[in-house]
Design an enzyme around this catalytic site. Sequence first.
Site, short mmCIF file in Angstrom:
data_model
loop_
_atom_site.label_atom_id
_atom_site.label_comp_id
_atom_site.label_asym_id
_atom_site.label_seq_id
_atom_site.Cartn_x
_atom_site.Cartn_y
_atom_site.Cartn_z
N LYS A 116 8.41 8.75 -4.12
CA LYS A 116 7.47 8.79 -3.00
C LYS A 116 8.10 8.89 -1.88
O LYS A 116 7.45 9.71 -1.01
CB LYS A 116 7.16 7.30 -2.73
CG LYS A 116 5.97 6.75 -3.83
CD LYS A 116 5.70 5.37 -3.34
CE LYS A 116 5.14 4.16 -4.61
NZ LYS A 116 3.88 4.96 -4.94
N GLU A 200 7.87 1.55 4.97
CA GLU A 200 6.56 2.10 5.50
C GLU A 200 6.12 1.06 6.58
O GLU A 200 6.05 -0.10 6.36
CB GLU A 200 5.62 2.39 4.58
CG GLU A 200 5.47 3.80 4.48
CD GLU A 200 4.56 4.06 3.16
OE1 GLU A 200 3.59 3.45 2.99
OE2 GLU A 200 4.73 5.00 2.42
N ARG A 297 -1.87 13.02 -12.22
CA ARG A 297 -2.32 12.90 -13.38
C ARG A 297 -3.93 12.49 -13.49
O ARG A 297 -4.58 12.28 -12.21
CB ARG A 297 -1.71 11.64 -14.07
CG ARG A 297 -2.02 10.34 -13.13
CD ARG A 297 -1.45 9.26 -13.92
NE ARG A 297 -0.96 8.17 -12.82
CZ ARG A 297 -1.51 7.34 -12.37
NH1 ARG A 297 -3.12 7.12 -12.52
NH2 ARG A 297 -1.60 6.36 -11.41
P1 ADP Z 1 1.54 2.56 -6.07
O1 ADP Z 1 2.36 3.62 -6.67
O2 ADP Z 1 2.02 1.22 -6.45
O3 ADP Z 1 0.10 2.88 -6.17
P2 ADP Z 1 0.76 3.08 -3.44
O4 ADP Z 1 2.07 3.45 -2.48
O5 ADP Z 1 -0.03 3.97 -3.68
O6 ADP Z 1 1.88 2.76 -4.73
O7 ADP Z 1 0.35 1.88 -2.56
C1 ADP Z 1 -0.24 0.83 -3.48
C2 ADP Z 1 -1.29 0.15 -2.41
O8 ADP Z 1 -0.31 -0.69 -1.59
C3 ADP Z 1 -2.14 0.81 -1.62
O9 ADP Z 1 -3.34 0.95 -2.44
C4 ADP Z 1 -2.57 -0.05 -0.36
O10 ADP Z 1 -3.14 -1.02 -0.79
C5 ADP Z 1 -1.09 -0.64 -0.08
N1 ADP Z 1 -0.38 0.06 0.71
C6 ADP Z 1 0.30 0.88 0.47
N2 ADP Z 1 1.06 1.63 1.65
C7 ADP Z 1 0.53 0.79 2.44
C8 ADP Z 1 0.87 0.75 4.00
N3 ADP Z 1 1.59 1.70 4.63
N4 ADP Z 1 0.17 -0.36 4.70
C9 ADP Z 1 -0.73 -1.01 4.09
N5 ADP Z 1 -0.97 -0.83 2.71
C10 ADP Z 1 -0.38 0.01 1.96
P1 ADP Z 2 -4.37 4.41 -10.84
O1 ADP Z 2 -3.35 4.73 -9.90
O2 ADP Z 2 -4.60 5.59 -11.76
O3 ADP Z 2 -5.61 3.87 -10.15
P2 ADP Z 2 -3.00 2.22 -11.66
O4 ADP Z 2 -1.63 2.67 -11.18
O5 ADP Z 2 -3.70 0.79 -11.35
O6 ADP Z 2 -4.13 3.20 -11.58
O7 ADP Z 2 -2.62 2.21 -13.34
C1 ADP Z 2 -1.85 3.07 -14.06
C2 ADP Z 2 -1.09 2.09 -14.82
O8 ADP Z 2 -1.88 1.77 -15.98
C3 ADP Z 2 0.03 2.42 -15.42
O9 ADP Z 2 1.33 2.11 -14.37
C4 ADP Z 2 0.23 1.59 -16.55
O10 ADP Z 2 0.96 0.27 -16.10
C5 ADP Z 2 -1.24 1.26 -16.82
N1 ADP Z 2 -1.52 2.04 -18.22
C6 ADP Z 2 -1.05 2.87 -18.83
N2 ADP Z 2 -1.63 3.30 -19.89
C7 ADP Z 2 -2.81 2.54 -19.87
C8 ADP Z 2 -3.71 2.43 -20.93
N3 ADP Z 2 -3.63 3.11 -21.87
N4 ADP Z 2 -4.67 1.43 -20.79
C9 ADP Z 2 -4.50 0.57 -19.85
N5 ADP Z 2 -3.55 0.61 -18.73
C10 ADP Z 2 -2.60 1.65 -18.76
MG MG Z 3 -0.94 4.56 -5.41
#
Ligand code: ADP
Ligand code: ADP
Ligand code: MG
Length: 648
Positions: A116, A200, A297
Amino acid sequence: MFSKLLIANRGEIAVRVMRTAKRLGVSTVAVYSDADANAAHVAAADEAVRIGPAPAAESYLNIAAIIAAARQTGVQAIHPGYGFLSEKAEFAESCAAAGIVFVGPPPSAIRAMGLKDRAKALMAKAGVPVVPGYLGDDQSTEHLKKEAGRVGYPVLIKAVAGGGGKGMRKVESAGEFAVALEGAKREAKSAFGDDRVLIEKYVSRPRHIEVQVFGDSHGDAVYLFERGCSLQRRQQKVIEEAPAPGMSAAMRKQMGEAAVKAAKAVGYASAGTVEFIADASDGLKADRFWFMEMNTRLQVEHPVTEAITGTDLVEWQLRVAAGEKLPKKQSELKIHGHAIEARLYAEDPQKGFLPSIGKLVHLHLPEGEDIRVDSGVREGDEVSIFYDPMIAKIIAHDETREGAAAKLARAMRHTEVAGVQTNAAFLARALSHRAFVAGDIDTAFIERHRADLIPAARNVTSEILARAALFVAEGRARTESHDPWDAQDGFRVSGTAKDIVEFDVEGKKATVELAHAPNGLHASIHGNPVEPAHATAVRMPNGDVAVMHDGETFVLPLYDPFASAEAAGAATDRITTPMPGKIIQVLVKPGERVKPRQPLAVLEAMKMEHTLYAPADALVATVDVSPGEQVSEGAVVVRFAREKSAAA
Ligand code: ADP
Ligand code: ADP
Ligand code: MG
């Protein structure tokens, strides 16, 4: 197009990729771990290869085993699904080295977006707005804390290698920083093997809006509009929709173009998602959204985009991987109506969304016009601790957002699962909540409306009891070796025309009387006639009756005075682990007085930390676990002293 494809994944996404492959005439190879030998995705494939034992690290994450399976079956391409190896550049490279096409972006693009902090730095350079914060190499607690102060509280600590909401902590003030940092690092280390974090600014009224992008190997890229994914628990999405509510055409274009710019900056090809966080404290504003990360992905929630654009993104992925050009130009892409997806999880909303593992004794997923169900499990399958507890994704499409929400809420109420707890009723309530219907959602939605969405207890109504009693009576009538005096199932003939069935409702006896009439059996409770709920009932392997109504499952043991006394005692004098895992922290000592909801210990299971709480005012007698200890399901964590009280 390829003639043979291996899917390096399991569950619903493996089944979903195979569906498109079949339609395109591509034959499919599944891979499976020992836990999945009889899984739905194995049955759906033309061929299947075992790749290792149940733990993902030894099977679905085992690159060598997957490449060997691909070689052995002679496939031309591998689709990684999502999760697992889908964002591992090393896997994409191993495929290339073996002369197999990886259905995804080039390894260089995966790498550029993999961490990230690096991704954010790269995006800032490309002129894409990023969330303000700290991205540096100095990872000492002292320095990170100083940076958090500079950024300004509240802040979010994020694992640079993070995903799935893991390794993330919101911090409200400097005083909480060190403890939160420790938790984030610990979770990041165990989930990703990398404990580096970034800081952040925590955006206020945060709305998660993401853009689906698609690139090809000819240098072209388009966006397939946005998805709103703000309904989250544990920073993980549970309800997603397309388009995002409250978007203007101008902002859509601006966000879409920013996302395409991000994709082009890393030479992207295949499906990808650029995630933004928007500050919606004043509605959606074009200058108030920032890049968070890019997922290189296919995304879990891609079906809502498919629904509104009339595309099959897996088909696009396969075509682009085979060297074809993008099937559509930007100007040919249009939004049709509104789609909403709900993720049906085996989890217990009442227990902080703790995963619920077990056998799917009964499974009925909704169906209907404009309802799509993507599932990778069947009745009789196990939801195990080894993998994600998602049971299915249910997607509704309609001309309007209200229409889609109503259809999906109805579908969730018609979902029936026995054997594990699910979030179906919770999802139905969320989808019909006035604030959701009004489009008034940010990531704190669930917290804010907790009281409406998660009732304190699952109330067993008279109607449910009546349904359960009739089910027992009917089962009795169907049994050939009819022995009316067999009290095993609680059904007794007490007179000529009146029977009773007794259930155990939280340690108390609940009696339903059944009267025979010419038109069937009639139920009454305390002498008052009760109309049984319209619900499905099944018998659990242990003899309990499960009644499924409006997405909720009520498990009713038949009343047994001895068992009930024992169970009632057991329930209150100790805390046990809900699933196997590792004890991370013990927060109380013997002799200590605890209050209701006071944290007792932290259990790490299924790559997440779960806090175990005190159920009531109590005195800790013994602590039976220690930090670092591996525990099985049902292990005693803490015993409380038996105290003389008015009730005893
Ligand atoms: P991940 O890789 O676990 O998906 P993200 O960076 O996409 O991590 O963040 C996951 C979630 O956390 C976001 O969908 C949002 O709900 C919350 N989030 C992330 N960054 C922020 C932020 N700077 N301020 C508020 N909420 C955040
Ligand atoms: P996205 O960011 O695509 O909305 P998430 O971050 O919530 O989804 O989900 C991705 C996560 O799903 C992976 O980090 C893993 O923990 C989980 N995962 C991986 N493979 C599978 C699978 N075949 N079925 C359900 N969950 C999975
Ligand atoms: Mg995310």
